[in-house]
Design an enzyme around this catalytic site. Structure first.
Site, short mmCIF file in Angstrom:
data_model
loop_
_atom_site.label_atom_id
_atom_site.label_comp_id
_atom_site.label_asym_id
_atom_site.label_seq_id
_atom_site.Cartn_x
_atom_site.Cartn_y
_atom_site.Cartn_z
N HIS A 99 -11.43 -4.96 -6.31
CA HIS A 99 -10.13 -5.37 -5.77
C HIS A 99 -10.29 -6.36 -4.61
O HIS A 99 -9.50 -7.28 -4.46
CB HIS A 99 -9.33 -4.13 -5.32
CG HIS A 99 -8.84 -3.30 -6.47
ND1 HIS A 99 -8.22 -3.85 -7.58
CD2 HIS A 99 -8.88 -1.96 -6.69
CE1 HIS A 99 -7.89 -2.88 -8.42
NE2 HIS A 99 -8.29 -1.73 -7.92
N LEU A 129 4.28 -24.58 -0.66
CA LEU A 129 4.14 -23.65 -1.78
C LEU A 129 4.81 -22.33 -1.42
O LEU A 129 4.63 -21.83 -0.31
CB LEU A 129 2.64 -23.39 -2.04
CG LEU A 129 2.31 -22.28 -3.05
CD1 LEU A 129 2.62 -22.75 -4.48
CD2 LEU A 129 0.83 -21.88 -2.97
N ASP A 168 -5.55 -9.53 -13.77
CA ASP A 168 -6.06 -8.32 -14.40
C ASP A 168 -7.59 -8.35 -14.49
O ASP A 168 -8.18 -9.41 -14.68
CB ASP A 168 -5.46 -8.24 -15.82
CG ASP A 168 -5.41 -6.83 -16.34
OD1 ASP A 168 -5.77 -5.90 -15.61
OD2 ASP A 168 -5.02 -6.66 -17.51
C1 FPP Z 1 -5.75 -5.65 -11.64
O1 FPP Z 1 -7.02 -5.21 -12.02
C2 FPP Z 1 -5.43 -5.53 -10.18
C3 FPP Z 1 -4.51 -4.66 -9.62
C4 FPP Z 1 -3.76 -3.70 -10.41
C5 FPP Z 1 -4.08 -4.61 -8.21
C6 FPP Z 1 -4.88 -5.20 -7.11
C7 FPP Z 1 -4.72 -6.64 -6.88
C8 FPP Z 1 -5.41 -7.25 -5.93
C9 FPP Z 1 -6.34 -6.48 -5.05
C10 FPP Z 1 -5.27 -8.68 -5.70
C11 FPP Z 1 -4.23 -8.99 -4.65
C12 FPP Z 1 -4.62 -8.60 -3.32
C13 FPP Z 1 -3.99 -8.90 -2.18
C14 FPP Z 1 -4.58 -8.44 -0.90
C15 FPP Z 1 -2.74 -9.66 -2.10
P1 FPP Z 1 -7.20 -3.74 -12.64
O2 FPP Z 1 -7.39 -2.79 -11.51
O3 FPP Z 1 -6.06 -3.44 -13.55
O4 FPP Z 1 -8.55 -3.88 -13.43
P2 FPP Z 1 -8.86 -3.39 -14.92
O5 FPP Z 1 -7.88 -4.12 -15.80
O6 FPP Z 1 -10.27 -3.87 -15.13
O7 FPP Z 1 -8.72 -1.91 -14.96
#
Ligand code: FPP
Length: 249
Positions: A46, A140, A29
């Site tokens: 992201h 893993l 997060d």
């Molecule tokens: C959380 O931060 C992240 C997400 C909801 C989704 C995206 C995840 C990734 C890009 C990492 C995994 C990637 C790959 C390619 C496997 P948030 O957007 O909720 O941030 P905030 O809490 O600051 O709003």
């Protein structure tokens, strides 16, 4: 619990190698807040988040963790803007292509849990290709939770079990906790020992609800793009200091 936002200096020599959590679950997060803090666009948050995941997968392999389950896209994430959803889906596609060979070489078995079938045919094909390419690896297991919801997972299990009862393949008396575990997306995988959530939020957000029954929780105010191997080591060190009674005395 006071959550100090300090840089970690933990190294893996702090750890007891005989008590490494077998299965770690992570709620990644804080990508958007990281982007905002750095005056960068959301996609850069992201992208940094994906880089962080790459490091943590590598670190889990180094430390002897056997399963890492990462919450990459929840069912609730569809509520985000179309632009942001497109960015996230594009990143999945990009990183799957870019990292497939590296995952294979590092001995990582890749699997998707959730409802990837609702994420478009192209992406689904990339998921499948990566799963098949790494299927024989055993160092893993990386479970990527996409279009995932814990309640939906349980609902799916209830439907599968009910269908078997209806078909006469199962007796009601055969339904026990193990049977339910065997009908979840994580069938055959040990439950998480440790849940890590970044960004200071103190909740479970519909993640692995059944499997998390006895997990230890570790929260940090660090935003996911800032979460490094030293922080993972710190979380594991904290885990190793806990007394896990698993419901016993
Ligand atoms: C959380 O931060 C992240 C997400 C909801 C989704 C995206 C995840 C990734 C890009 C990492 C995994 C990637 C790959 C390619 C496997 P948030 O957007 O909720 O941030 P905030 O809490 O600051 O709003």
């Amino acid at each position: 619990m006071a959550l100090a936002k300090t840089k970690s200096v933990f190294s893996e020599s702090f750890l007891d190698p005989s008590n490494i959590p077998q299965h770690i679950a992570v709620i990644m997060d804080g990508n958007r807040r990281w982007a905002k803090e750095h005056h960068l666009p959301v996609w850069e948050g992201h992208r940094k988040g994906a880089e962080s995941l790459k490091q943590i997968v590598e670190s889990c392999g180094d430390l002897g963790v056997k399963v890492l389950t990462a919450y990459a896209f929840s069912k609730e994430n569809w509520k985000r803007s179309k632009e942001e959803i497109e960015i996230i889906l594009h990143l999945f596609d990009f990183y799957l292509r870019k990292e497939r060979e590296n995952l294979y070489r590092a001995g990582v078995r890749f699997r998707v849990i959730g409802h990837p079938q609702e994420m478009g045919e192209k992406l689904q094909a990339e998921f499948k290709k990566t799963e098949e390419y790494t299927a024989e690896n055993s160092k893993l297991l990386l479970n990527l939770a996409v279009n995932y919801g814990g309640r939906t997972e349980m609902l799916d299990a209830v439907k599968k079990i009910s269908q078997k009862v209806k078909n006469g393949e199962l007796e009601l008396s055969q339904i026990d906790e193990n049977l339910i575990s065997d009908h979840l997306y994580t069938a055959g995988v040990p439950d998480p020992d440790l849940l890590i959530r970044t960004s200071g939020e103190l909740r479970i957000s519909n993640f692995l609800l059944w499997q998390m029954a006895y997990a230890e929780f570790w929260f940090t105010p660090l935003l996911w793009p800032d979460f490094k191997k030293a922080d993972l080591v710190k979380a594991i060190a904290d885990y190793q200091g806990r007394s896990r009674r698993l419901g016993g005395s």
